[in-house]
Design a protein around this motif. Sequence first.
Motif, PDB file in Angstrom:
ATOM      1  N   ASN A  13       0.817  -1.211   0.000  1.00  0.00           N
ATOM      2  CA  ASN A  13       0.000   0.000   0.000  1.00  0.00           C
ATOM      3  C   ASN A  13       0.856   1.269   0.000  1.00  0.00           C
ATOM      4  OD1 ASN A  13      -2.588   0.972  -0.059  1.00  0.00           O
ATOM      5  ND2 ASN A  13      -2.555   1.434   2.142  1.00  0.00           N
ATOM      6  N   LEU A  14       2.079   1.160   0.524  1.00  0.00           N
ATOM      7  CA  LEU A  14       2.973   2.330   0.571  1.00  0.00           C
ATOM      8  C   LEU A  14       3.684   2.567  -0.762  1.00  0.00           C
ATOM      9  CD1 LEU A  14       4.681   1.718   4.041  1.00  0.00           C
ATOM     10  CD2 LEU A  14       3.131   3.599   3.473  1.00  0.00           C
ATOM     11  N   VAL A  15       3.670   1.547  -1.635  1.00  0.00           N
ATOM     12  CA  VAL A  15       4.454   1.653  -2.875  1.00  0.00           C
ATOM     13  C   VAL A  15       3.759   2.593  -3.853  1.00  0.00           C
ATOM     14  CG1 VAL A  15       5.401   0.385  -4.848  1.00  0.00           C
ATOM     15  CG2 VAL A  15       5.275  -0.711  -2.600  1.00  0.00           C
ATOM     16  N   GLN A  16       4.496   3.567  -4.353  1.00  0.00           N
ATOM     17  CA  GLN A  16       3.977   4.433  -5.419  1.00  0.00           C
ATOM     18  C   GLN A  16       4.672   4.030  -6.710  1.00  0.00           C
ATOM     19  OE1 GLN A  16       4.356   8.571  -4.279  1.00  0.00           O
ATOM     20  NE2 GLN A  16       3.675   8.123  -2.210  1.00  0.00           N
ATOM     21  N   PRO A  17       3.951   3.300  -7.599  1.00  0.00           N
ATOM     22  CA  PRO A  17       4.600   2.831  -8.825  1.00  0.00           C
ATOM     23  C   PRO A  17       5.161   3.991  -9.650  1.00  0.00           C
ATOM     24  CG  PRO A  17       2.465   1.781  -8.540  1.00  0.00           C
ATOM     25  CD  PRO A  17       2.561   2.853  -7.502  1.00  0.00           C
ATOM     26  N   LEU A  18       6.186   3.689 -10.436  1.00  0.00           N
ATOM     27  CA  LEU A  18       6.804   4.716 -11.281  1.00  0.00           C
ATOM     28  C   LEU A  18       5.733   5.339 -12.168  1.00  0.00           C
ATOM     29  CD1 LEU A  18      10.116   2.933 -12.315  1.00  0.00           C
ATOM     30  CD2 LEU A  18       9.775   4.643 -10.528  1.00  0.00           C
ATOM     31  N   ASN A  19       5.947   6.600 -12.489  1.00  0.00           N
ATOM     32  CA  ASN A  19       4.951   7.370 -13.251  1.00  0.00           C
ATOM     33  C   ASN A  19       5.155   7.177 -14.754  1.00  0.00           C
ATOM     34  OD1 ASN A  19       4.131   9.897 -14.745  1.00  0.00           O
ATOM     35  ND2 ASN A  19       3.192  10.231 -12.735  1.00  0.00           N
ATOM     36  N   GLU A  20       4.053   6.883 -15.454  1.00  0.00           N
ATOM     37  CA  GLU A  20       4.213   6.570 -16.887  1.00  0.00           C
ATOM     38  C   GLU A  20       4.553   7.790 -17.735  1.00  0.00           C
ATOM     39  OE1 GLU A  20      -0.484   6.325 -16.738  1.00  0.00           O
ATOM     40  OE2 GLU A  20       1.090   5.589 -15.433  1.00  0.00           O
ATOM     41  N   GLN A  21       4.452   8.990 -17.161  1.00  0.00           N
ATOM     42  CA  GLN A  21       4.898  10.177 -17.907  1.00  0.00           C
ATOM     43  C   GLN A  21       6.353  10.517 -17.562  1.00  0.00           C
ATOM     44  OE1 GLN A  21       1.206  10.865 -17.224  1.00  0.00           O
ATOM     45  NE2 GLN A  21       1.204  10.138 -19.317  1.00  0.00           N
ATOM     46  N   ARG A  22       6.634  10.569 -16.272  1.00  0.00           N
ATOM     47  CA  ARG A  22       7.948  11.083 -15.845  1.00  0.00           C
ATOM     48  C   ARG A  22       9.053  10.025 -15.824  1.00  0.00           C
ATOM     49  NH1 ARG A  22       5.100  13.214 -11.723  1.00  0.00           N
ATOM     50  NH2 ARG A  22       6.030  11.696 -10.312  1.00  0.00           N
ATOM     51  N   ASP A  23       8.721   8.835 -15.411  1.00  0.00           N
ATOM     52  CA  ASP A  23       9.782   7.861 -15.097  1.00  0.00           C
ATOM     53  C   ASP A  23      10.058   6.901 -16.248  1.00  0.00           C
ATOM     54  OD1 ASP A  23      10.167   8.792 -12.447  1.00  0.00           O
ATOM     55  OD2 ASP A  23       8.341   7.770 -11.848  1.00  0.00           O
ATOM     56  N   THR A  24      10.189   7.451 -17.446  1.00  0.00           N
ATOM     57  CA  THR A  24      10.403   6.574 -18.601  1.00  0.00           C
ATOM     58  C   THR A  24      11.653   6.997 -19.348  1.00  0.00           C
ATOM     59  OG1 THR A  24       9.037   7.992 -19.962  1.00  0.00           O
ATOM     60  CG2 THR A  24       7.940   6.128 -18.924  1.00  0.00           C
ATOM     61  N   GLU A  25      12.137   6.107 -20.184  1.00  0.00           N
ATOM     62  CA  GLU A  25      13.250   6.445 -21.070  1.00  0.00           C
ATOM     63  C   GLU A  25      13.049   5.725 -22.389  1.00  0.00           C
ATOM     64  OE1 GLU A  25      16.789   5.301 -19.016  1.00  0.00           O
ATOM     65  OE2 GLU A  25      16.069   3.302 -18.559  1.00  0.00           O
ATOM     66  N   ILE A  26      13.642   6.308 -23.443  1.00  0.00           N
ATOM     67  CA  ILE A  26      13.556   5.687 -24.767  1.00  0.00           C
ATOM     68  C   ILE A  26      14.794   4.816 -24.930  1.00  0.00           C
ATOM     69  CG2 ILE A  26      13.471   6.107 -27.261  1.00  0.00           C
ATOM     70  CD1 ILE A  26      11.003   7.141 -25.887  1.00  0.00           C
ATOM     71  N   ILE A  27      14.573   3.549 -25.281  1.00  0.00           N
ATOM     72  CA  ILE A  27      15.726   2.659 -25.460  1.00  0.00           C
ATOM     73  C   ILE A  27      15.619   1.942 -26.803  1.00  0.00           C
ATOM     74  CG2 ILE A  27      16.149   2.245 -22.999  1.00  0.00           C
ATOM     75  CD1 ILE A  27      14.803  -0.588 -23.629  1.00  0.00           C
ATOM     76  N   ASP A  28      16.760   1.405 -27.204  1.00  0.00           N
ATOM     77  CA  ASP A  28      16.853   0.624 -28.418  1.00  0.00           C
ATOM     78  C   ASP A  28      16.247  -0.762 -28.180  1.00  0.00           C
ATOM     79  OD1 ASP A  28      18.772   1.054 -30.947  1.00  0.00           O
ATOM     80  OD2 ASP A  28      18.488  -1.087 -30.464  1.00  0.00           O
ATOM     81  N   LEU A  29      15.600  -1.304 -29.187  1.00  0.00           N
ATOM     82  CA  LEU A  29      14.974  -2.625 -29.027  1.00  0.00           C
ATOM     83  C   LEU A  29      16.004  -3.704 -28.666  1.00  0.00           C
ATOM     84  CD1 LEU A  29      12.300  -4.128 -29.148  1.00  0.00           C
ATOM     85  CD2 LEU A  29      12.640  -4.454 -31.597  1.00  0.00           C
ATOM     86  N   TRP A  30      17.245  -3.530 -29.152  1.00  0.00           N
ATOM     87  CA  TRP A  30      18.282  -4.519 -28.823  1.00  0.00           C
ATOM     88  C   TRP A  30      18.580  -4.546 -27.320  1.00  0.00           C
ATOM     89  CZ3 TRP A  30      19.187  -8.230 -31.985  1.00  0.00           C
ATOM     90  CH2 TRP A  30      19.125  -8.030 -33.356  1.00  0.00           C
ATOM     91  N   ALA A  31      18.281  -3.450 -26.626  1.00  0.00           N
ATOM     92  CA  ALA A  31      18.596  -3.365 -25.178  1.00  0.00           C
ATOM     93  C   ALA A  31      17.346  -3.563 -24.338  1.00  0.00           C
ATOM     94  CB  ALA A  31      19.229  -2.013 -24.883  1.00  0.00           C
ATOM     95  N   TYR A 177       9.907   1.941 -18.630  1.00  0.00           N
ATOM     96  CA  TYR A 177      10.119   2.564 -17.323  1.00  0.00           C
ATOM     97  C   TYR A 177      11.609   2.540 -16.996  1.00  0.00           C
ATOM     98  CZ  TYR A 177       5.133   2.496 -16.402  1.00  0.00           C
ATOM     99  OH  TYR A 177       3.796   2.725 -16.462  1.00  0.00           O
ATOM    100  N   ARG A 178      12.082   3.603 -16.352  1.00  0.00           N
ATOM    101  CA  ARG A 178      13.471   3.557 -15.868  1.00  0.00           C
ATOM    102  C   ARG A 178      13.571   2.460 -14.810  1.00  0.00           C
ATOM    103  NH1 ARG A 178      13.986   5.607 -10.806  1.00  0.00           N
ATOM    104  NH2 ARG A 178      12.408   7.079 -10.073  1.00  0.00           N
ATOM    105  N   ARG A 179      14.774   1.966 -14.609  1.00  0.00           N
ATOM    106  CA  ARG A 179      14.931   0.951 -13.562  1.00  0.00           C
ATOM    107  C   ARG A 179      14.857   1.638 -12.196  1.00  0.00           C
ATOM    108  NH1 ARG A 179      17.179  -3.622 -15.967  1.00  0.00           N
ATOM    109  NH2 ARG A 179      18.492  -3.192 -17.774  1.00  0.00           N
ATOM    110  N   PRO A 180      14.137   1.043 -11.241  1.00  0.00           N
ATOM    111  CA  PRO A 180      14.151   1.631  -9.891  1.00  0.00           C
ATOM    112  C   PRO A 180      15.576   1.614  -9.328  1.00  0.00           C
ATOM    113  CG  PRO A 180      12.449  -0.064 -10.083  1.00  0.00           C
ATOM    114  CD  PRO A 180      13.281  -0.151 -11.328  1.00  0.00           C
ATOM    115  N   ARG A 181      15.908   2.658  -8.563  1.00  0.00           N
ATOM    116  CA  ARG A 181      17.234   2.699  -7.910  1.00  0.00           C
ATOM    117  C   ARG A 181      17.090   2.214  -6.471  1.00  0.00           C
ATOM    118  NH1 ARG A 181      17.971   7.067 -11.104  1.00  0.00           N
ATOM    119  NH2 ARG A 181      16.690   8.319  -9.689  1.00  0.00           N
ATOM    120  N   VAL A 182      17.919   1.277  -6.101  1.00  0.00           N
ATOM    121  CA  VAL A 182      17.820   0.708  -4.753  1.00  0.00           C
ATOM    122  C   VAL A 182      19.168   0.876  -4.045  1.00  0.00           C
ATOM    123  CG1 VAL A 182      17.321  -1.352  -3.398  1.00  0.00           C
ATOM    124  CG2 VAL A 182      16.111  -0.968  -5.554  1.00  0.00           C
TER     125      VAL A 182
END
Length: 410
Positions: A13-31, A177-182
């Motif tokens: 319940n405390l988890v706020q999932p990454l935001n689909e607008q802010r927390d994204t990056e464009i990557i190559d399909l190979w990666a 989505y960007r990878r979460p930082r832990v």
Amino acid sequence: MLSVKDAEAIILNLVQPLNEQRDTEIIDLWAASDRILATPVTSSLDFPHWDNSAMDGYAVRYEDVQHSSSAQPTILEVVEAIPAGYQPQSTIQPGQAARIFTGAVMPAGADTVIMQEKTHKEENRVLILDAPQPRQFVRHKAAFYQAGTQLLLPGIKLNAQNIAVLAAAQCPQLSVYRRPRVAIFSTGDELVTAEQPLQLGQIVDSNQYALATLVKNSGAEPLLLGIVKDDPVALQQVITYAIANADIVISSGGVSVGDYDYVDKILESLEAKIHIRAVAMKPGKPLTVANFPTHNSVLYFGLPGNPGSALVTFWRFVQPTIKKLSGLAEGGKLEFLRVRSHDELRSNGKFETYIWGCLHLIDGVYEFYQASGSHSSGNLINLAQTNALAVLPVGKVLISPGEEVLVLFF
Ligand SMILES: Nc1nc2c(c(=O)[nH]1)N[C@H]1C(S)=C(S)[C@@H](COP(=O)(O)OP(=O)(O)OC[C@H]3O[C@@H](n4cnc5c(N)ncnc54)[C@H](O)[C@@H]3O)O[C@H]1N2
Ligand code: MOO
Ligand SMILES: [Mg+2]
């Protein structure tokens, strides 16, 4: 004391999932492998893109060949050969056929494919030896997917199949989505790194290696902050840095009741809200979970220091948290398997008890084998080569050999 189920509900319940607008990056399909798709994908292409043959054989008009048999073959004139990748040049007229190969575009006029094995070739003629079904062996345009409709939903993990579909839909780049930082650190005056010589009373900080591996395997990016002494000032500094630079912070050690177990006190001094201080589970009872008014979306896990306890609490609580945070549509609910136990399993019945061992496939059916040796949470050694945790609920003191048990497979 808080049950495991209630603790899980509080945490998720405390988890706020990454935001689909802010927390994204464009990557190559190979990666893209194992990344999580952030936006829906549609394609402007139909699949198949055009009617094509599913067999090597002959493209014919059904009405020409519907009564064919080996006794009374239909004889057709072969007007062209169409390999895959080439455009047909002719329209098939009554009495005509085209040689065609698997994946090649169907010529206009033809609606049915006769596989080569049911034909006999004579110079520029072909004998059809069998009556086909109408439209057989034609893969029709848009039969698999219609252009403009939903192709892939956001929140899926990109595996080989999904990546193949994205390639076919000509999406060489995509939004994930960007990878979460832990952030990870270990606490304890007794800890040294794997390279340092050991003095009496010292122990290698194995937790940080294990947790870094688990974090990576969960699709997140570990931020390794090293070993921190049992010193309030040092602890306050590292926690302050960690919450400013990560989505999740994991410490191990210092959450029990000892004189040098400072984690909860430092969290309080940082005005953290401590949601969990202990859970009715074994191992892993002294577990701290907190968040911060200043960094509202950051979740802090103070895992117990014993290696078995740190790993079990990671598997049970941190892994689903990372999953939910990372944007996965399926969220963070853990899935347990119900399998037969090969061994007798025991608990004191007071705590939900996690017993490490191995799932082996025996004649196609999974069976749980308890790891041999001590199940002390301080024993790291027999955790090696395990792949599962059996779970005995509160009140269950014995699982007999052959009895079913719930298992977490990792
Ligand atoms: N009076 C009580 N004592 C303890 C209780 C209790 O309820 N009352 N609970 C026990 C349980 S259960 C656990 S689990 C541990 C948890 O201890 P802490 O989280 O405070 O951890 P530490 O005291 O720092 O260390 C415990 C143990 O683990 C070893 N350790 C710590 N960090 C690492 C690391 N990074 N890598 C490998 N090993 C590590 C440390 O040397 C200790 O042996 O508390 C019990 N006590
Ligand atoms: O709860 Mo502790 O984790 O058993 O050693
Ligand atoms: Mg302690």
